[in-house]
Scaffold this motif. Structure first.
Motif, PDB file in Angstrom:
ATOM      1  N   SER A  75      -2.630   1.466  -3.591  1.00 49.20           N
ATOM      2  CA  SER A  75      -1.228   1.054  -3.512  1.00 49.20           C
ATOM      3  C   SER A  75      -0.774   1.056  -2.053  1.00 49.20           C
ATOM      4  O   SER A  75      -1.176   1.922  -1.279  1.00 49.20           O
ATOM      5  CB  SER A  75      -0.344   2.004  -4.332  1.00 49.20           C
ATOM      6  OG  SER A  75       1.021   1.722  -4.127  1.00 49.20           O
ATOM      7  N   ILE A  76       0.057   0.070  -1.694  1.00 53.31           N
ATOM      8  CA  ILE A  76       0.598   0.019  -0.341  1.00 53.31           C
ATOM      9  C   ILE A  76       1.970   0.692  -0.262  1.00 53.31           C
ATOM     10  O   ILE A  76       2.583   0.715   0.808  1.00 53.31           O
ATOM     11  CB  ILE A  76       0.706  -1.433   0.161  1.00 53.31           C
ATOM     12  CG1 ILE A  76       1.681  -2.239  -0.719  1.00 53.31           C
ATOM     13  CG2 ILE A  76      -0.658  -2.096   0.218  1.00 53.31           C
ATOM     14  CD1 ILE A  76       1.990  -3.616  -0.176  1.00 53.31           C
ATOM     15  N   HIS A  77       2.422   1.254  -1.360  1.00 55.92           N
ATOM     16  CA  HIS A  77       3.757   1.858  -1.387  1.00 55.92           C
ATOM     17  C   HIS A  77       3.717   3.382  -1.446  1.00 55.92           C
ATOM     18  O   HIS A  77       4.769   4.026  -1.467  1.00 55.92           O
ATOM     19  CB  HIS A  77       4.549   1.319  -2.579  1.00 55.92           C
ATOM     20  CG  HIS A  77       4.718  -0.168  -2.558  1.00 55.92           C
ATOM     21  ND1 HIS A  77       5.501  -0.818  -1.624  1.00 55.92           N
ATOM     22  CD2 HIS A  77       4.175  -1.137  -3.347  1.00 55.92           C
ATOM     23  CE1 HIS A  77       5.453  -2.121  -1.841  1.00 55.92           C
ATOM     24  NE2 HIS A  77       4.652  -2.346  -2.873  1.00 55.92           N
ATOM     25  N   GLN A  81      -2.916  11.703   1.169  1.00 55.44           N
ATOM     26  CA  GLN A  81      -3.486  12.525   2.237  1.00 55.44           C
ATOM     27  C   GLN A  81      -5.004  12.477   2.277  1.00 55.44           C
ATOM     28  O   GLN A  81      -5.610  12.724   3.316  1.00 55.44           O
ATOM     29  CB  GLN A  81      -3.031  13.986   2.055  1.00 55.44           C
ATOM     30  CG  GLN A  81      -1.541  14.205   2.286  1.00 55.44           C
ATOM     31  CD  GLN A  81      -1.123  13.846   3.702  1.00 55.44           C
ATOM     32  OE1 GLN A  81      -1.850  14.101   4.664  1.00 55.44           O
ATOM     33  NE2 GLN A  81       0.050  13.237   3.846  1.00 55.44           N
ATOM     34  N   GLN A  82      -5.630  12.113   1.154  1.00 58.87           N
ATOM     35  CA  GLN A  82      -7.092  12.082   1.130  1.00 58.87           C
ATOM     36  C   GLN A  82      -7.672  10.939   1.977  1.00 58.87           C
ATOM     37  O   GLN A  82      -8.855  10.955   2.312  1.00 58.87           O
ATOM     38  CB  GLN A  82      -7.589  11.953  -0.308  1.00 58.87           C
ATOM     39  CG  GLN A  82      -7.251  10.628  -0.960  1.00 58.87           C
ATOM     40  CD  GLN A  82      -7.760  10.544  -2.397  1.00 58.87           C
ATOM     41  OE1 GLN A  82      -8.270  11.525  -2.940  1.00 58.87           O
ATOM     42  NE2 GLN A  82      -7.625   9.382  -3.006  1.00 58.87           N
ATOM     43  N   ASN A  83      -6.820   9.973   2.320  1.00 62.87           N
ATOM     44  CA  ASN A  83      -7.275   8.862   3.159  1.00 62.87           C
ATOM     45  C   ASN A  83      -6.931   9.057   4.639  1.00 62.87           C
ATOM     46  O   ASN A  83      -7.171   8.146   5.445  1.00 62.87           O
ATOM     47  CB  ASN A  83      -6.650   7.554   2.668  1.00 62.87           C
ATOM     48  CG  ASN A  83      -7.171   7.144   1.307  1.00 62.87           C
ATOM     49  OD1 ASN A  83      -8.344   7.323   0.998  1.00 62.87           O
ATOM     50  ND2 ASN A  83      -6.292   6.590   0.475  1.00 62.87           N
ATOM     51  N   GLU A  84      -6.396  10.212   4.979  1.00 66.89           N
ATOM     52  CA  GLU A  84      -6.025  10.480   6.370  1.00 66.89           C
ATOM     53  C   GLU A  84      -7.243  10.372   7.293  1.00 66.89           C
ATOM     54  O   GLU A  84      -8.295  10.980   7.064  1.00 66.89           O
ATOM     55  CB  GLU A  84      -5.418  11.873   6.480  1.00 66.89           C
ATOM     56  CG  GLU A  84      -5.053  12.301   7.893  1.00 66.89           C
ATOM     57  CD  GLU A  84      -3.889  11.488   8.471  1.00 66.89           C
ATOM     58  OE1 GLU A  84      -3.754  11.457   9.712  1.00 66.89           O
ATOM     59  OE2 GLU A  84      -3.119  10.891   7.683  1.00 66.89           O
ATOM     60  N   GLY A  85      -7.098   9.567   8.340  1.00 64.64           N
ATOM     61  CA  GLY A  85      -8.162   9.404   9.322  1.00 64.64           C
ATOM     62  C   GLY A  85      -9.261   8.448   8.917  1.00 64.64           C
ATOM     63  O   GLY A  85     -10.194   8.206   9.701  1.00 64.64           O
ATOM     64  N   VAL A 186       3.660  -3.069   6.338  1.00 59.92           N
ATOM     65  CA  VAL A 186       3.121  -3.636   5.104  1.00 59.92           C
ATOM     66  C   VAL A 186       3.253  -2.541   4.068  1.00 59.92           C
ATOM     67  O   VAL A 186       2.540  -1.536   4.134  1.00 59.92           O
ATOM     68  CB  VAL A 186       1.655  -4.078   5.264  1.00 59.92           C
ATOM     69  CG1 VAL A 186       1.102  -4.538   3.920  1.00 59.92           C
ATOM     70  CG2 VAL A 186       1.526  -5.185   6.287  1.00 59.92           C
ATOM     71  N   GLY A 187       4.190  -2.697   3.171  1.00 54.91           N
ATOM     72  CA  GLY A 187       4.504  -1.617   2.243  1.00 54.91           C
ATOM     73  C   GLY A 187       5.067  -0.430   2.996  1.00 54.91           C
ATOM     74  O   GLY A 187       6.038  -0.561   3.752  1.00 54.91           O
ATOM     75  N   SER A 188       4.439   0.740   2.837  1.00 55.56           N
ATOM     76  CA  SER A 188       4.897   1.953   3.510  1.00 55.56           C
ATOM     77  C   SER A 188       4.183   2.203   4.828  1.00 55.56           C
ATOM     78  O   SER A 188       4.424   3.235   5.472  1.00 55.56           O
ATOM     79  CB  SER A 188       4.670   3.171   2.592  1.00 55.56           C
ATOM     80  OG  SER A 188       5.363   3.012   1.366  1.00 55.56           O
ATOM     81  N   PHE A 189       3.347   1.278   5.266  1.00 57.49           N
ATOM     82  CA  PHE A 189       2.499   1.520   6.424  1.00 57.49           C
ATOM     83  C   PHE A 189       2.983   0.709   7.624  1.00 57.49           C
ATOM     84  O   PHE A 189       3.230  -0.501   7.516  1.00 57.49           O
ATOM     85  CB  PHE A 189       1.049   1.187   6.095  1.00 57.49           C
ATOM     86  CG  PHE A 189       0.510   1.969   4.933  1.00 57.49           C
ATOM     87  CD1 PHE A 189       0.037   3.254   5.115  1.00 57.49           C
ATOM     88  CD2 PHE A 189       0.520   1.423   3.653  1.00 57.49           C
ATOM     89  CE1 PHE A 189      -0.442   3.995   4.047  1.00 57.49           C
ATOM     90  CE2 PHE A 189       0.042   2.150   2.574  1.00 57.49           C
ATOM     91  CZ  PHE A 189      -0.438   3.443   2.766  1.00 57.49           C
ATOM     92  N   GLY A 268      -1.309   9.289   9.184  1.00 55.02           N
ATOM     93  CA  GLY A 268       0.034   9.465   8.645  1.00 55.02           C
ATOM     94  C   GLY A 268       0.457   8.194   7.933  1.00 55.02           C
ATOM     95  O   GLY A 268      -0.225   7.730   7.009  1.00 55.02           O
ATOM     96  N   ASP A 269       1.557   7.584   8.391  1.00 55.79           N
ATOM     97  CA  ASP A 269       1.960   6.280   7.836  1.00 55.79           C
ATOM     98  C   ASP A 269       1.667   5.154   8.824  1.00 55.79           C
ATOM     99  O   ASP A 269       2.136   4.027   8.644  1.00 55.79           O
ATOM    100  CB  ASP A 269       3.447   6.286   7.479  1.00 55.79           C
ATOM    101  CG  ASP A 269       4.339   6.471   8.711  1.00 55.79           C
ATOM    102  OD1 ASP A 269       3.812   6.867   9.777  1.00 55.79           O
ATOM    103  OD2 ASP A 269       5.544   6.222   8.613  1.00 55.79           O
ATOM    104  N   GLN A 270       0.869   5.467   9.865  1.00 61.02           N
ATOM    105  CA  GLN A 270       0.556   4.495  10.905  1.00 61.02           C
ATOM    106  C   GLN A 270      -0.837   3.898  10.683  1.00 61.02           C
ATOM    107  O   GLN A 270      -1.783   4.611  10.340  1.00 61.02           O
ATOM    108  CB  GLN A 270       0.592   5.161  12.286  1.00 61.02           C
ATOM    109  CG  GLN A 270       1.872   5.906  12.592  1.00 61.02           C
ATOM    110  CD  GLN A 270       2.995   4.961  12.982  1.00 61.02           C
ATOM    111  OE1 GLN A 270       2.770   3.979  13.680  1.00 61.02           O
ATOM    112  NE2 GLN A 270       4.204   5.265  12.534  1.00 61.02           N
ATOM    113  N   LEU A 271      -0.947   2.592  10.913  1.00 60.14           N
ATOM    114  CA  LEU A 271      -2.238   1.910  10.909  1.00 60.14           C
ATOM    115  C   LEU A 271      -2.634   1.699  12.368  1.00 60.14           C
ATOM    116  O   LEU A 271      -1.996   0.933  13.094  1.00 60.14           O
ATOM    117  CB  LEU A 271      -2.145   0.581  10.170  1.00 60.14           C
ATOM    118  CG  LEU A 271      -1.909   0.695   8.662  1.00 60.14           C
ATOM    119  CD1 LEU A 271      -1.581  -0.673   8.063  1.00 60.14           C
ATOM    120  CD2 LEU A 271      -3.122   1.300   7.966  1.00 60.14           C
TER     121      LEU A 271
END
Length: 399
Positions: A75-77, A81-85, A186-189, A268-271
């Motif tokens: 989801s992009i919304h 935390q498991q995808n951090e980094g 894009v969504g929350s990112f 975080g919420d940054q790409l």
């Protein structure tokens, strides 16, 4: 010596200049200077070819690493935390916090970028030259013509052969600029600056629904004109158009928000950019909805095209360098027409064969530490042009 010939129109004239035919020592001096330039070009071609192979292989390895590690987001919304980094893949519609404005023309749009393009009606000079020999002199006939055109940059009329009657203003009263949204998502990112820079598919903005912003500005089609008569502009008149990239909200005139596909590191919420073990950076954005495989296939295709383009540039640099370095042999015999033409053909063939062989050899050395077998095959292939050239030499000359 200069001779002027006017065609009867102030927009066109011809100028003839002549100078004595250069002597042997003068031609030899010019050739010596060309040899130095050729040597520099020749050496630079080795650097270009060698580093290009390392870059191409490093990029390919980085893309393979990215394809192995990338994680598609469910989801992009929501932010997990498991995808951090981690290197992530997502696709969605662009969004920005505030619309972009140009208050001078009463224009606003919900987009990532808004470009104001200002053009001025100016004189432009064109020249067409040809050289010929006459009475032991080298003559150059140059035809200058002038036309009025819309140009985005100020054309300096001081450099014209004849400025009288073709003078342009030295600056524009209105300047071009590009506004960029400070926050693109894009969504929350939130997209990094590097990703935002990749949103550059500009489209012209229709002005049909807008009114004239000022009394001295007239809208005609998709342009605002600073002109008394847009149909018959005068030198110094301006016209302004607008372009946008990355529509980030639904617009009644332009449609729905643009969608993009992004592969980058999640922090975080940054790409943000992802640095691979090979040392390259993965920070990818494409318009539309693309799968992971489609994105990396496009990146591999782009890497291949860039690699071949630089290989061609390296080979051409080497060919030009060798041609300039061997030009002295042509100069030594240039007063014998038949011998001169034969020498010229021979030098071109020599430059072609040597440049091809050395280019292949340099490429094989670049691959040596990455793909030894391919490097060996390329090294063997580099001998072919020289072997072919030697096979065409008569037996007596070989002896």
């Amino acid at each position: 010596f200069q001779q002027f010939s006017d065609t009867g129109s102030r927009k066109e004239h011809v100028k003839i200049t002549s100078e004595p035919k250069p002597g042997f020592l003068e031609r030899l001096s010019e050739t010596s200077g060309g040899m130095l330039i050729g040597l520099v070009t020749f050496l630079l071609s080795f650097y270009l070819l060698f580093t290009n192979e390392g870059r191409a292989l490093r990029t390919a390895k980085s893309l393979d690493e990215g394809l192995f590690l990338v994680v598609p987001l469910d989801s992009i919304h929501s932010i997990s935390q498991q995808n951090e980094g981690r290197l992530v893949h997502l696709a969605g519609a662009l969004s920005t916090s505030k619309p972009l404005f140009d208050p001078s023309y009463g224009l606003s749009i919900q987009a990532v970028k808004l470009k104001r393009n200002v053009e001025m009606y100016q004189w432009v000079e064109y020249e067409d030259s040809k050289e010929y020999e006459e009475n032991g002199e080298i003559k150059k006939e140059t035809k200058y013509s002038y036309n009025t055109e819309w140009k985005s940059e100020v054309v300096n009329s001081r450099n014209f052969d004849r400025e009288i009657g073709h003078k342009n203003p030295s600056a524009m009263a209105v300047e071009s600029f590009t506004a960029v949204s400070p926050n693109v998502q894009v969504g929350s990112f939130v997209l990094s600056k590097g990703l935002v820079d990749k949103i550059d598919d500009f489209k012209q903005l229709s002005l049909s629904h807008l009114e004239d912003p000022h009394a001295d500005v007239t809208r005609r089609g998709d342009y605002f004109y600073h002109s008394d008569n847009p149909r018959r502009p005068e030198v110094g008149d301006l016209r302004v158009s607008f372009f946008y990239a990355g529509l980030s909200g639904d617009d009644p005139h332009l449609g729905t928000a643009d969608r993009v596909t992004v592969i980058a590191q999640l922090r975080g919420d940054q790409l943000v950019p992802y640095r691979t073990k090979s040392g390259d950076v993965l920070e990818i954005l494409y318009p539309g909805d693309l799968s992971v495989e489609e994105v990396f296939q496009k990146e591999h295709e782009s890497n291949t095209m860039k690699t071949w383009a630089l290989r061609a540039a390296g080979w051409l640099s080497m060919f030009v360098g060798i041609s300039l370095m061997t030009r002295i042999f042509y100069t030594l015999v240039d007063w014998f027409p038949v011998v001169r033409d034969l020498i010229n053909v021979g030098l071109k063939a020599f430059a072609l064969c040597v440049a091809s062989s050395l280019s292949l050899l340099t490429i094989s050395v670049g691959w040596l530490f990455y793909r030894p077998l391919w490097a060996l095959l390329l090294a063997l292939l580099s001998i072919v042009p020289i072997a072919v050239a030697r096979s065409r030499v008569p037996p007596k000359k070989q002896q």
